[in-house]
Motif scaffolding. Structure first.
Motif, PDB file in Angstrom:
ATOM      1  N   ASN A 109      11.007  -3.274  -0.403  1.00 43.95           N
ATOM      2  CA  ASN A 109      11.278  -1.981  -1.024  1.00 43.95           C
ATOM      3  C   ASN A 109      11.230  -0.954   0.109  1.00 43.95           C
ATOM      4  O   ASN A 109      10.183  -0.756   0.722  1.00 43.95           O
ATOM      5  CB  ASN A 109      10.203  -1.689  -2.089  1.00 43.95           C
ATOM      6  CG  ASN A 109      10.425  -0.363  -2.789  1.00 43.95           C
ATOM      7  OD1 ASN A 109      10.886   0.619  -2.197  1.00 43.95           O
ATOM      8  ND2 ASN A 109      10.094  -0.325  -4.062  1.00 43.95           N
ATOM      9  N   TRP A 110      12.349  -0.304   0.373  1.00 45.53           N
ATOM     10  CA  TRP A 110      12.448   0.567   1.553  1.00 45.53           C
ATOM     11  C   TRP A 110      11.426   1.695   1.519  1.00 45.53           C
ATOM     12  O   TRP A 110      10.957   2.155   2.552  1.00 45.53           O
ATOM     13  CB  TRP A 110      13.866   1.120   1.665  1.00 45.53           C
ATOM     14  CG  TRP A 110      14.176   1.701   3.001  1.00 45.53           C
ATOM     15  CD1 TRP A 110      14.481   3.000   3.287  1.00 45.53           C
ATOM     16  CD2 TRP A 110      14.222   1.003   4.262  1.00 45.53           C
ATOM     17  NE1 TRP A 110      14.714   3.151   4.639  1.00 45.53           N
ATOM     18  CE2 TRP A 110      14.568   1.941   5.256  1.00 45.53           C
ATOM     19  CE3 TRP A 110      14.008  -0.327   4.623  1.00 45.53           C
ATOM     20  CZ2 TRP A 110      14.698   1.600   6.598  1.00 45.53           C
ATOM     21  CZ3 TRP A 110      14.137  -0.668   5.961  1.00 45.53           C
ATOM     22  CH2 TRP A 110      14.473   0.285   6.925  1.00 45.53           C
ATOM     23  N   ASP A 111      11.065   2.124   0.329  1.00 46.16           N
ATOM     24  CA  ASP A 111      10.097   3.205   0.203  1.00 46.16           C
ATOM     25  C   ASP A 111       8.702   2.774   0.668  1.00 46.16           C
ATOM     26  O   ASP A 111       7.872   3.611   1.013  1.00 46.16           O
ATOM     27  CB  ASP A 111      10.030   3.666  -1.258  1.00 46.16           C
ATOM     28  CG  ASP A 111       9.548   5.100  -1.389  1.00 46.16           C
ATOM     29  OD1 ASP A 111       9.793   5.898  -0.474  1.00 46.16           O
ATOM     30  OD2 ASP A 111       8.904   5.417  -2.410  1.00 46.16           O
ATOM     31  N   ASN A 112       8.464   1.448   0.705  1.00 48.72           N
ATOM     32  CA  ASN A 112       7.152   0.918   1.095  1.00 48.72           C
ATOM     33  C   ASN A 112       7.148   0.319   2.496  1.00 48.72           C
ATOM     34  O   ASN A 112       6.240  -0.436   2.860  1.00 48.72           O
ATOM     35  CB  ASN A 112       6.696  -0.161   0.102  1.00 48.72           C
ATOM     36  CG  ASN A 112       6.486   0.391  -1.289  1.00 48.72           C
ATOM     37  OD1 ASN A 112       6.209   1.578  -1.458  1.00 48.72           O
ATOM     38  ND2 ASN A 112       6.645  -0.454  -2.289  1.00 48.72           N
ATOM     39  N   LYS A 113       8.151   0.649   3.297  1.00 52.88           N
ATOM     40  CA  LYS A 113       8.328  -0.022   4.582  1.00 52.88           C
ATOM     41  C   LYS A 113       7.126   0.125   5.518  1.00 52.88           C
ATOM     42  O   LYS A 113       6.721  -0.841   6.178  1.00 52.88           O
ATOM     43  CB  LYS A 113       9.604   0.456   5.275  1.00 52.88           C
ATOM     44  CG  LYS A 113       9.716   1.962   5.484  1.00 52.88           C
ATOM     45  CD  LYS A 113      11.100   2.338   5.994  1.00 52.88           C
ATOM     46  CE  LYS A 113      11.271   3.834   6.139  1.00 52.88           C
ATOM     47  NZ  LYS A 113      11.268   4.525   4.815  1.00 52.88           N
ATOM     48  N   LEU A 114       6.530   1.319   5.589  1.00 53.26           N
ATOM     49  CA  LEU A 114       5.402   1.521   6.500  1.00 53.26           C
ATOM     50  C   LEU A 114       4.158   0.784   6.016  1.00 53.26           C
ATOM     51  O   LEU A 114       3.391   0.250   6.816  1.00 53.26           O
ATOM     52  CB  LEU A 114       5.121   3.010   6.668  1.00 53.26           C
ATOM     53  CG  LEU A 114       6.217   3.798   7.392  1.00 53.26           C
ATOM     54  CD1 LEU A 114       5.898   5.283   7.411  1.00 53.26           C
ATOM     55  CD2 LEU A 114       6.412   3.287   8.821  1.00 53.26           C
ATOM     56  N   MET A 115       3.963   0.738   4.703  1.00 53.63           N
ATOM     57  CA  MET A 115       2.838  -0.007   4.153  1.00 53.63           C
ATOM     58  C   MET A 115       2.993  -1.507   4.447  1.00 53.63           C
ATOM     59  O   MET A 115       2.028  -2.183   4.811  1.00 53.63           O
ATOM     60  CB  MET A 115       2.730   0.207   2.645  1.00 53.63           C
ATOM     61  CG  MET A 115       1.541  -0.499   1.998  1.00 53.63           C
ATOM     62  SD  MET A 115       1.588  -0.428   0.204  1.00 53.63           S
ATOM     63  CE  MET A 115       2.945  -1.556  -0.149  1.00 53.63           C
ATOM     64  N   GLU A 116       4.207  -2.025   4.296  1.00 57.72           N
ATOM     65  CA  GLU A 116       4.468  -3.446   4.589  1.00 57.72           C
ATOM     66  C   GLU A 116       4.137  -3.753   6.048  1.00 57.72           C
ATOM     67  O   GLU A 116       3.608  -4.813   6.367  1.00 57.72           O
ATOM     68  CB  GLU A 116       5.936  -3.781   4.311  1.00 57.72           C
ATOM     69  CG  GLU A 116       6.332  -3.762   2.854  1.00 57.72           C
ATOM     70  CD  GLU A 116       5.949  -5.045   2.136  1.00 57.72           C
ATOM     71  OE1 GLU A 116       5.329  -5.926   2.747  1.00 57.72           O
ATOM     72  OE2 GLU A 116       6.280  -5.157   0.943  1.00 57.72           O
ATOM     73  N   LEU A 117       4.446  -2.804   6.923  1.00 57.00           N
ATOM     74  CA  LEU A 117       4.183  -2.974   8.345  1.00 57.00           C
ATOM     75  C   LEU A 117       2.677  -2.949   8.620  1.00 57.00           C
ATOM     76  O   LEU A 117       2.140  -3.831   9.295  1.00 57.00           O
ATOM     77  CB  LEU A 117       4.884  -1.857   9.116  1.00 57.00           C
ATOM     78  CG  LEU A 117       5.084  -2.018  10.617  1.00 57.00           C
ATOM     79  CD1 LEU A 117       5.915  -3.248  10.937  1.00 57.00           C
ATOM     80  CD2 LEU A 117       5.757  -0.768  11.188  1.00 57.00           C
ATOM     81  N   ASP A 118       1.982  -1.963   8.065  1.00 57.53           N
ATOM     82  CA  ASP A 118       0.547  -1.799   8.306  1.00 57.53           C
ATOM     83  C   ASP A 118      -0.264  -2.992   7.813  1.00 57.53           C
ATOM     84  O   ASP A 118      -1.253  -3.383   8.431  1.00 57.53           O
ATOM     85  CB  ASP A 118       0.026  -0.528   7.612  1.00 57.53           C
ATOM     86  CG  ASP A 118       0.489   0.741   8.323  1.00 57.53           C
ATOM     87  OD1 ASP A 118       0.902   0.643   9.492  1.00 57.53           O
ATOM     88  OD2 ASP A 118       0.441   1.813   7.703  1.00 57.53           O
ATOM     89  N   THR A 119       0.139  -3.561   6.681  1.00 51.96           N
ATOM     90  CA  THR A 119      -0.617  -4.669   6.083  1.00 51.96           C
ATOM     91  C   THR A 119      -0.178  -6.036   6.617  1.00 51.96           C
ATOM     92  O   THR A 119      -0.639  -7.064   6.143  1.00 51.96           O
ATOM     93  CB  THR A 119      -0.473  -4.655   4.553  1.00 51.96           C
ATOM     94  OG1 THR A 119       0.921  -4.751   4.204  1.00 51.96           O
ATOM     95  CG2 THR A 119      -1.053  -3.381   3.957  1.00 51.96           C
ATOM     96  N   LYS A 120       0.705  -6.034   7.596  1.00 49.75           N
ATOM     97  CA  LYS A 120       1.227  -7.248   8.223  1.00 49.75           C
ATOM     98  C   LYS A 120       2.022  -8.128   7.262  1.00 49.75           C
ATOM     99  O   LYS A 120       2.110  -9.339   7.449  1.00 49.75           O
ATOM    100  CB  LYS A 120       0.102  -8.052   8.896  1.00 49.75           C
ATOM    101  CG  LYS A 120      -0.493  -7.330  10.102  1.00 49.75           C
ATOM    102  CD  LYS A 120      -1.402  -8.220  10.929  1.00 49.75           C
ATOM    103  CE  LYS A 120      -1.817  -7.510  12.212  1.00 49.75           C
ATOM    104  NZ  LYS A 120      -2.697  -8.348  13.046  1.00 49.75           N
ATOM    105  N   GLY A 121       2.596  -7.482   6.242  1.00 51.82           N
ATOM    106  CA  GLY A 121       3.557  -8.212   5.418  1.00 51.82           C
ATOM    107  C   GLY A 121       4.816  -8.497   6.218  1.00 51.82           C
ATOM    108  O   GLY A 121       5.509  -9.483   5.987  1.00 51.82           O
ATOM    109  N   ILE A 122       5.101  -7.594   7.171  1.00 57.60           N
ATOM    110  CA  ILE A 122       6.217  -7.760   8.103  1.00 57.60           C
ATOM    111  C   ILE A 122       5.731  -7.370   9.500  1.00 57.60           C
ATOM    112  O   ILE A 122       4.675  -6.753   9.643  1.00 57.60           O
ATOM    113  CB  ILE A 122       7.433  -6.890   7.710  1.00 57.60           C
ATOM    114  CG1 ILE A 122       7.037  -5.398   7.674  1.00 57.60           C
ATOM    115  CG2 ILE A 122       8.014  -7.330   6.376  1.00 57.60           C
ATOM    116  CD1 ILE A 122       8.181  -4.447   7.395  1.00 57.60           C
ATOM    117  N   ASP A 123       6.501  -7.752  10.517  1.00 56.09           N
ATOM    118  CA  ASP A 123       6.149  -7.412  11.903  1.00 56.09           C
ATOM    119  C   ASP A 123       7.002  -6.296  12.465  1.00 56.09           C
ATOM    120  O   ASP A 123       6.636  -5.681  13.472  1.00 56.09           O
ATOM    121  CB  ASP A 123       6.287  -8.649  12.801  1.00 56.09           C
ATOM    122  CG  ASP A 123       5.397  -9.785  12.349  1.00 56.09           C
ATOM    123  OD1 ASP A 123       4.199  -9.542  12.112  1.00 56.09           O
ATOM    124  OD2 ASP A 123       5.899 -10.921  12.227  1.00 56.09           O
TER     125      ASP A 123
END
Length: 287
Positions: A109-123
């Motif tokens: 979800n593009w709106d959650n991109k920074l959260m995904e990054l911070d929580t290591k859901g993505i690199d």
């Protein structure tokens, strides 16, 4: 008899417990008790103190580079076999190969991109991402690699009436939630419905559910007009100019690894070769 033995055992255990408590305390001047038992020290240092841990090493250790993206031609989209291709997708594969790891694409979800990054859901966020204040405040961003802009897309038979920013008032827009396009519409105080992806926003206009949408210029070039998926649509007003970048976690050493990789790939001709494949060569920033 058995109950009596258990009772005796409990009494002995209780006595030992009380003795231990008594021997572990000393009287303070104010009459209170202060423990003389060894105290556990709580470290205020980070658990891995080397760690502002190397993000590069983290990715190498797990063997994958997880790329957060959305369906956004010509940067990231699926081929007929369901595999991810596009300018960004192909370059992400090359970057992962340079690190000696596998690439993994994850739609977010593009709106959650920074959260995904911070929580290591993505690199890494790598999806035709506009460099905005929000992004630079929340992530470590690469050097810009591509030029872009936000454009107004609407049916070609109505385009003549909407050639200026002032003329857009009264239109109902569709736009990707949390995108640079949404930011432009907010600045202009124009009404819109937020969609999950830019592709969804385009479909809103094609179906007549919305009057117009705002998408990236690069996507417009690939997706609308004669010979494309949406031949009946066109774009008119360009609302801004912007640059694309790639985002990693704050302080990540992957940022410098990416910048070095990109310069080498540009010098080798790889960047322009891949860009030409997807028709974005005119937008590439010279290195």
């Amino acid at each position: 008899m058995k109950k009596r033995l258990i009772s005796m055992a409990l009494a002995v255990a209780l006595g030992l417990s009380l003795t231990a408590c008594s021997s572990g305390t000393a009287t303070q001047p104010d009459g209170g008790e202060e423990s003389t038992a060894p105290q556990t020290q709580t470290s205020t240092a980070p658990a891995d103190s080397d760690a502002a841990e190397s993000d590069l090493q983290y990715v190498k250790d797990k063997g994958t580079l997880v790329v957060g993206m959305t369906d956004f031609a010509p940067m990231d989209y699926k081929d007929e076999n369901g595999g991810w291709i596009g300018f960004d997708a192909d370059m992400a594969k090359a970057f992962a190969e340079s690190l000696g790891v596998e690439v993994e694409f994850l739609e977010i979800n593009w709106d959650n991109k920074l959260m995904e990054l911070d929580t290591k859901g993505i690199d890494v966020i790598w999806n035709g991402m506009t460099i905005t204040d929000e992004v630079t405040e929340g992530a470590s961003v690469s050097e810009p690699y591509c030029k872009n802009g936000q454009v107004v897309v609407l049916p070609a038979d109505k385009a003549e009436d909407y050639q200026t920013v002032e003329s857009l008032s009264g239109l109902n827009f569709a736009v990707e939630n949390g995108s640079a396009g949404a930011e432009q519409l907010d600045l202009l105080d124009l009404t819109y419905v937020a969609k999950t992806t830019q592709a969804d926003a385009l479909m809103e206009v094609a179906s007549g559910a919305s009057d117009a949408c705002v998408i990236d210029l690069l996507m417009a070039g690939a997706m609308i007009g004669e010979g494309t998926s949406y031949p009946e649509l066109t774009y008119t007003v360009q609302l801004n100019s912007e640059d694309y970048g790639v985002a990693f976690r704050q302080g990540s050493d992957l940022t410098e690894a990416f910048n070095s990789f990109w310069k080498d790939a540009y010098d080798a001709g790889t960047v322009m070769e891949v860009a030409t494949t997807y028709g974005v060569q005119e937008s590439i920033i010279e290195k």
